[in-house]
Design a protein around this motif. Structure first.
Motif, PDB file in Angstrom:
ATOM      1  N   UNK A 130       0.817  -1.219   0.000  1.00 35.79           N
ATOM      2  CA  UNK A 130       0.000   0.000   0.000  1.00 35.79           C
ATOM      3  C   UNK A 130       0.843   1.259   0.000  1.00 35.79           C
ATOM      4  N   UNK A 131       1.994   1.228   0.660  1.00 34.71           N
ATOM      5  CA  UNK A 131       2.786   2.452   0.783  1.00 34.71           C
ATOM      6  C   UNK A 131       3.213   3.012  -0.581  1.00 34.71           C
ATOM      7  N   UNK A 136       1.240   7.921  -2.841  1.00 33.85           N
ATOM      8  CA  UNK A 136       1.340   9.002  -3.841  1.00 33.85           C
ATOM      9  C   UNK A 136      -0.028   9.553  -4.254  1.00 33.85           C
ATOM     10  N   UNK A 137      -1.049   8.703  -4.362  1.00 31.67           N
ATOM     11  CA  UNK A 137      -2.387   9.163  -4.745  1.00 31.67           C
ATOM     12  C   UNK A 137      -3.073   9.909  -3.604  1.00 31.67           C
ATOM     13  N   UNK A 138      -2.609   9.702  -2.381  1.00 33.03           N
ATOM     14  CA  UNK A 138      -3.176  10.395  -1.236  1.00 33.03           C
ATOM     15  C   UNK A 138      -2.499  11.742  -1.019  1.00 33.03           C
ATOM     16  N   UNK A 139      -1.163  11.729  -1.023  1.00 32.94           N
ATOM     17  CA  UNK A 139      -0.404  12.943  -0.686  1.00 32.94           C
ATOM     18  C   UNK A 139      -0.109  13.818  -1.895  1.00 32.94           C
ATOM     19  N   UNK A 140      -0.046  13.232  -3.078  1.00 32.27           N
ATOM     20  CA  UNK A 140       0.290  13.994  -4.296  1.00 32.27           C
ATOM     21  C   UNK A 140      -0.655  13.569  -5.417  1.00 32.27           C
ATOM     22  N   UNK A 141      -1.922  13.783  -5.181  1.00 30.36           N
ATOM     23  CA  UNK A 141      -2.954  13.249  -6.077  1.00 30.36           C
ATOM     24  C   UNK A 141      -2.795  13.731  -7.512  1.00 30.36           C
ATOM     25  N   UNK A 142      -2.547  15.015  -7.697  1.00 28.46           N
ATOM     26  CA  UNK A 142      -2.456  15.557  -9.060  1.00 28.46           C
ATOM     27  C   UNK A 142      -1.275  14.963  -9.820  1.00 28.46           C
ATOM     28  N   UNK A 143      -0.124  14.894  -9.158  1.00 32.74           N
ATOM     29  CA  UNK A 143       1.066  14.361  -9.817  1.00 32.74           C
ATOM     30  C   UNK A 143       0.904  12.877 -10.122  1.00 32.74           C
ATOM     31  N   UNK A 144       0.311  12.122  -9.190  1.00 38.41           N
ATOM     32  CA  UNK A 144       0.112  10.696  -9.419  1.00 38.41           C
ATOM     33  C   UNK A 144      -0.896  10.465 -10.542  1.00 38.41           C
ATOM     34  N   UNK A 145      -1.971  11.271 -10.553  1.00 35.20           N
ATOM     35  CA  UNK A 145      -2.980  11.135 -11.604  1.00 35.20           C
ATOM     36  C   UNK A 145      -2.384  11.481 -12.964  1.00 35.20           C
ATOM     37  N   UNK A 146      -1.438  12.427 -12.981  1.00 37.88           N
ATOM     38  CA  UNK A 146      -0.802  12.813 -14.245  1.00 37.88           C
ATOM     39  C   UNK A 146      -0.043  11.641 -14.858  1.00 37.88           C
ATOM     40  N   UNK A 147       0.535  10.793 -14.016  1.00 41.03           N
ATOM     41  CA  UNK A 147       1.240   9.612 -14.528  1.00 41.03           C
ATOM     42  C   UNK A 147       0.249   8.654 -15.185  1.00 41.03           C
ATOM     43  N   UNK A 148      -0.886   8.470 -14.543  1.00 43.30           N
ATOM     44  CA  UNK A 148      -1.920   7.598 -15.109  1.00 43.30           C
ATOM     45  C   UNK A 148      -2.397   8.152 -16.445  1.00 43.30           C
ATOM     46  N   UNK A 209       8.673   9.170   2.363  1.00 43.80           N
ATOM     47  CA  UNK A 209       9.280   9.134   1.031  1.00 43.80           C
ATOM     48  C   UNK A 209       8.228   9.277  -0.062  1.00 43.80           C
ATOM     49  N   UNK A 210       7.168   8.470   0.000  1.00 37.19           N
ATOM     50  CA  UNK A 210       6.161   8.510  -1.064  1.00 37.19           C
ATOM     51  C   UNK A 210       5.218   9.708  -0.932  1.00 37.19           C
ATOM     52  N   UNK A 218       9.949   8.712  -7.051  1.00 37.59           N
ATOM     53  CA  UNK A 218       9.787   7.834  -5.892  1.00 37.59           C
ATOM     54  C   UNK A 218       9.598   6.380  -6.313  1.00 37.59           C
ATOM     55  N   UNK A 219       8.678   6.142  -7.231  1.00 37.86           N
ATOM     56  CA  UNK A 219       8.409   4.769  -7.660  1.00 37.86           C
ATOM     57  C   UNK A 219       9.605   4.196  -8.410  1.00 37.86           C
ATOM     58  N   UNK A 220      10.262   5.023  -9.218  1.00 39.10           N
ATOM     59  CA  UNK A 220      11.434   4.558  -9.947  1.00 39.10           C
ATOM     60  C   UNK A 220      12.556   4.126  -9.022  1.00 39.10           C
TER      61      UNK A 220
END
Length: 326
Positions: A130-131, A136-148, A209-210, A218-220
């Motif tokens: 889960x971490x 990333x979708x909780x703390x940095x929703x816009x940036x994570x959604x941009x990857x999707x 970190x995430x 982070x994921x990389x």
């Protein structure tokens, strides 16, 4: 490695406080490195796993079974990505959540340092997957959604179909879920009567970190230097020569041996990446993630089988864990 992640998080926080951003080319460096080192190669010996772990299994049979698995499961995964990229990405998150949790569970069992029994194993897999997949979708929703969105559009999905927004209520619920999992995980570790400090430190550092480091970076980094390195160690322990070297405190020789064994399949995977990039007329993170997704699903099946044979979910931290090659 935990210290390195904490240092990267501190650097990212300073950059953010200064009103700057980490350039995307810099964020992509871990993924670029992962093509040839650690990341893509970490699953390149799957075809040898059955022969190494199951006495009496010939190398030829091992290779044929695993190749068939990759053709069937990998092709099915790729078909989902082609026909419904958003669904494919969602499935990728779920599979990776489980698979990355598996990786940490094995290390806990190896070190006799973690939760006990099957329930404890399930908690470890749930929280450690889960971490990287939820925070990333909780703390940095816009940036994570941009990857999707970028990945879905790379595969031909329409912008409307790729419109991903994380509602505030979902972020709150996700945060509550992560917090609950961490508390339950640490309580299970404490109940197992092993030192709590490593698990608590890793949980907290991974959350920071995430939550702070840009999702791509982070994921990389996590994929390349945390998950892949841990799985490579697991594979080295299934090889009698490498295992003996590790038991004598040698780290470089087993890794170089692994890379020599892994390079042919790694080269094939790189070739597949090139073909996919040419077919889609683009070479970006989305294309690479699509390939990784197609490879991750059958790879997770192999690792799940390894868990069963090595009884990873059954072993308590105080029980001798069979990791030697058979």
């Amino acid at each position: 490695m935990t210290l390195l992640l904490l240092m990267v998080a501190a650097f990212s926080a300073v950059v953010r406080l200064a009103g700057a951003v980490i350039p995307m080319p810099v964020q992509l460096v871990p993924f670029a490195v992962s093509v040839l080192v650690f990341g893509l190669p970490h699953g390149a010996l799957d075809h040898l796993v059955p022969a190494r772990l199951r006495p009496g299994t010939s190398t030829i049979r091992s290779v044929l079974v695993v190749v068939a698995l990759y053709l069937v499961v990998g092709t099915a995964t790729a078909a989902v990505w082609v026909t419904a990229p958003l669904l494919g990405f969602a499935a990728f998150i779920v599979v990776t959540w489980f698979h990355w949790g598996q990786g940490d569970l094995f290390i806990d069992r190896l070190l006799d340092d973690g939760t006990a029994g099957r329930l404890g194993a399930a908690l470890t897999v749930a929280v450690r997957g889960a971490l990287p997949m939820l925070v990333p979708f909780i703390a940095q929703a816009s940036a994570a959604a941009a990857v999707v969105i970028g990945t879905v559009t790379s595969l031909g999905g329409t912008p409307a179909a790729a419109a991903v927004e994380v509602p505030a209520a979902a972020r709150v619920a996700g945060g509550a879920l992560v917090a609950t999992l961490i508390v339950l995980h640490l309580l299970a570790v404490r109940r197992a009567r092993v030192p709590l400090w490593r698990q608590a430190t890793e949980d907290i550092v991974l959350v920071i970190f995430f939550a702070v480091v840009p999702p791509v970076l982070a994921v990389g980094l996590y994929f390349t230097l945390w998950h892949s390195v841990r799985h490579i160690l697991r594979l080295e322990l299934t090889d009698s020569v490498a295992a003996e070297q590790l038991h004598h405190g040698r780290l470089l020789a087993p890794f170089l041996r692994f890379m020599r064994q892994a390079w042919p399949i790694t080269a094939i995977a790189v070739g597949m990446l090139v073909v996919l990039a040419l077919a889609l007329h683009r070479a970006d993170l989305g294309v690479y993630l699509a390939l990784i997704a197609a490879l991750t699903t059958p790879h997770a099946v192999i690792v799940t089988w390894m868990d069963r044979v090595q009884r990873t979910w059954h072993c308590a931290p105080t029980t001798d864990h069979e990791i030697s090659p058979t």
